[in-house]
Design a protein around this motif. Structure first.
Motif, PDB file in Angstrom:
ATOM      1  N   ALA A 147      -4.419   9.479  -2.015  1.00  0.00           N
ATOM      2  CA  ALA A 147      -3.171   8.699  -1.948  1.00  0.00           C
ATOM      3  C   ALA A 147      -2.317   9.157  -0.765  1.00  0.00           C
ATOM      4  N   GLN A 148      -2.239  10.466  -0.548  1.00  0.00           N
ATOM      5  CA  GLN A 148      -1.415  10.979   0.545  1.00  0.00           C
ATOM      6  C   GLN A 148      -1.983  10.563   1.902  1.00  0.00           C
ATOM      7  N   ALA A 179       0.832  -1.223   0.000  1.00  0.00           N
ATOM      8  CA  ALA A 179       0.000   0.000   0.000  1.00  0.00           C
ATOM      9  C   ALA A 179       0.862   1.267   0.000  1.00  0.00           C
ATOM     10  N   THR A 221       0.785   3.922  -3.243  1.00  0.00           N
ATOM     11  CA  THR A 221       0.375   5.319  -3.008  1.00  0.00           C
ATOM     12  C   THR A 221       1.576   6.258  -3.101  1.00  0.00           C
ATOM     13  N   LEU A 249      -3.865   7.887   2.562  1.00  0.00           N
ATOM     14  CA  LEU A 249      -3.615   6.450   2.745  1.00  0.00           C
ATOM     15  C   LEU A 249      -2.130   6.201   3.052  1.00  0.00           C
ATOM     16  N   HIS A 250      -1.257   6.825   2.272  1.00  0.00           N
ATOM     17  CA  HIS A 250       0.189   6.624   2.426  1.00  0.00           C
ATOM     18  C   HIS A 250       0.630   6.956   3.847  1.00  0.00           C
ATOM     19  N   LEU A 266       2.250   7.059  -6.694  1.00  0.00           N
ATOM     20  CA  LEU A 266       1.240   8.015  -7.207  1.00  0.00           C
ATOM     21  C   LEU A 266       1.648   9.446  -6.859  1.00  0.00           C
TER      22      LEU A 266
END
Ligand code: HEM
Length: 336
Positions: free
Chosen positions: A264-265, A241, A245, A267-268, A248
């Motif tokens: 994405a940020q 994960a 991310t 989640l990352h 991306l």
């Protein structure tokens, strides 16, 4: 008299004109589309209210980079500056505090009956190289990543602007470039150890008996017990994960727009801080938490008594395999 009348009519006309302009101006400001966004007198706030986003023209081919402000950006900034710091602070400091308390209460898990002096191979050179390469990358990625979240409020006041910007620049280079060997490490860990990490019935009993860490039982386990399987899947899924991310974010606008990159940020960063907290637990067990564990990844061999205590079923498998190999070589060698 006529001239007085003309002056009066002129004054009345001027007054009516003024009144009309004064009333018309706010009405115009409220009508969407009537503001000229490129006019130098337009206020940022007014433009934001009119168009819901602030964007202009850019000279690079991708026009999406011209967006300066958009509504979700404010929520995202609040997440980054406030919520994320709380989640990360609680997860990491909470885990550190729990480990210190656990160590003070439980102490190091000892090898019962002491060492036997005989060893068994646990991880070969390739497995250990992959483990330490991934671990080294992870630690540097974690420190440089946490600098992005916590560096400004915590480190900047201590070391000053210039030192902080130099350090942050190098940390960012490290964060970008070490993502590649880390991703390769996660893929190799996935392939190397998937065989021993599929959950089974033995894991259920292992968990019920507290894994031999909570309490004094020593539930049987094959090569990896349920706790290690959890770590394995955290590394594979969490590592996957953060890698997806992260790429991306590293290559903006290739696969998503600004909204996608905000997701994405989020989640990352959330997966990363929870990942760091989980690995602190792993590092604890691999070092001060359990006697005889570190050498599995150090020299590659473990004491037979350690193996019997923590991975009894695996030790039996190894013995059976060695006995079968001995029998095969005895059968193959000519009788004298
Ligand atoms: C200083 C840091 C670390 C130390 C001291 C350490 C130590 C160890 C030890 C001793 C083992 C073998 C356990 C056994 O024999 O059963 C192990 C296994 C493993 N390590 Fe680490 N490790 C560290 C960091 C990491 C990091 C950062 C990762 C991944 C990002 C990682 C991933 C794994 C995995 C997937 C396993 C196999 C499953 C398990 O035993 O939990 N390790 N580590």
């Amino acid at each position: 008299m006529t001239s007085v009348g003309r002056i009066l009519r002129l004054a009345l006309g001027a007054w009516a004109l003024l009144l009309f302009v004064a009333l018309a101006a706010p009405v115009q400001a409220q009508q969407p589309g009537l503001v000229n966004p490129t006019a130098s007198s337009v206020k940022e706030q007014q433009l934001f209210q009119e168009l819901n986003r602030i964007q202009g023209r850019v000279t690079i081919p991708d026009q999406r980079s011209g967006v300066l402000e958009q509504p979700a950006g404010r929520d995202w900034r609040n997440f980054r500056d406030v919520t994320l710091r709380w989640i990360g602070g609680i997860a990491i400091l909470g885990m550190l505090a729990a480990l210190v308390i656990f160590y003070l209460v439980r102490g190091m898990v000892r090898i019962e009956g002491g060492r036997s002096g005989r060893t068994v191979v646990r991880f070969n050179a390739f497995e250990r190289t992959v483990h330490w390469m991934t671990a080294t990358c992870f630690i540097i990625l974690a420190i440089s990543g946490l600098n992005i979240t916590f560096g400004r409020p915590l480190l900047l006041p201590l070391i000053g602007l210039e030192a902080f910007s130099d350090w942050s620049q190098w940390a960012k280079y490290a964060h970008n470039y070490l993502s590649f060997p880390f991703t390769i490490g996660v893929i190799l860990i996935f392939l190397m150890w998937i065989g021993g990490n599929i959950p089974n019935r033995v894991d259920v009993d292992w968990v019920k008996q507290g894994g031999g860490i909570v309490g004094d039982d020593h539930p049987p386990a094959y090569r990896f017990n349920a706790g290690q399987k959890l770590i394995y899947w955290i590394v594979v899924l969490g590592g996957g994960a953060v890698a997806i991310t992260g790429y991306l974010l590293m290559f903006p606008f290739y696969a998503s727009g600004i909204e996608g990159m905000q997701i994405a940020q989020v989640l990352h960063s959330v997966v990363a801080v929870l990942f760091v907290a989980a690995m602190l637990g792993h590092i604890y067990i691999g070092t001060v938490g359990m006697e005889g564990a570190f050498e599995a990844m150090g020299s590659g061999t473990v004491d037979v008594n350690w193996a019997r205590q923590h991975h009894g079923l695996w030790l039996e498998q190894q013995k059976a395999r060695d006995a079968a190999a001995d029998a095969r070589s005895a059968a193959a060698s000519p009788a004298e």
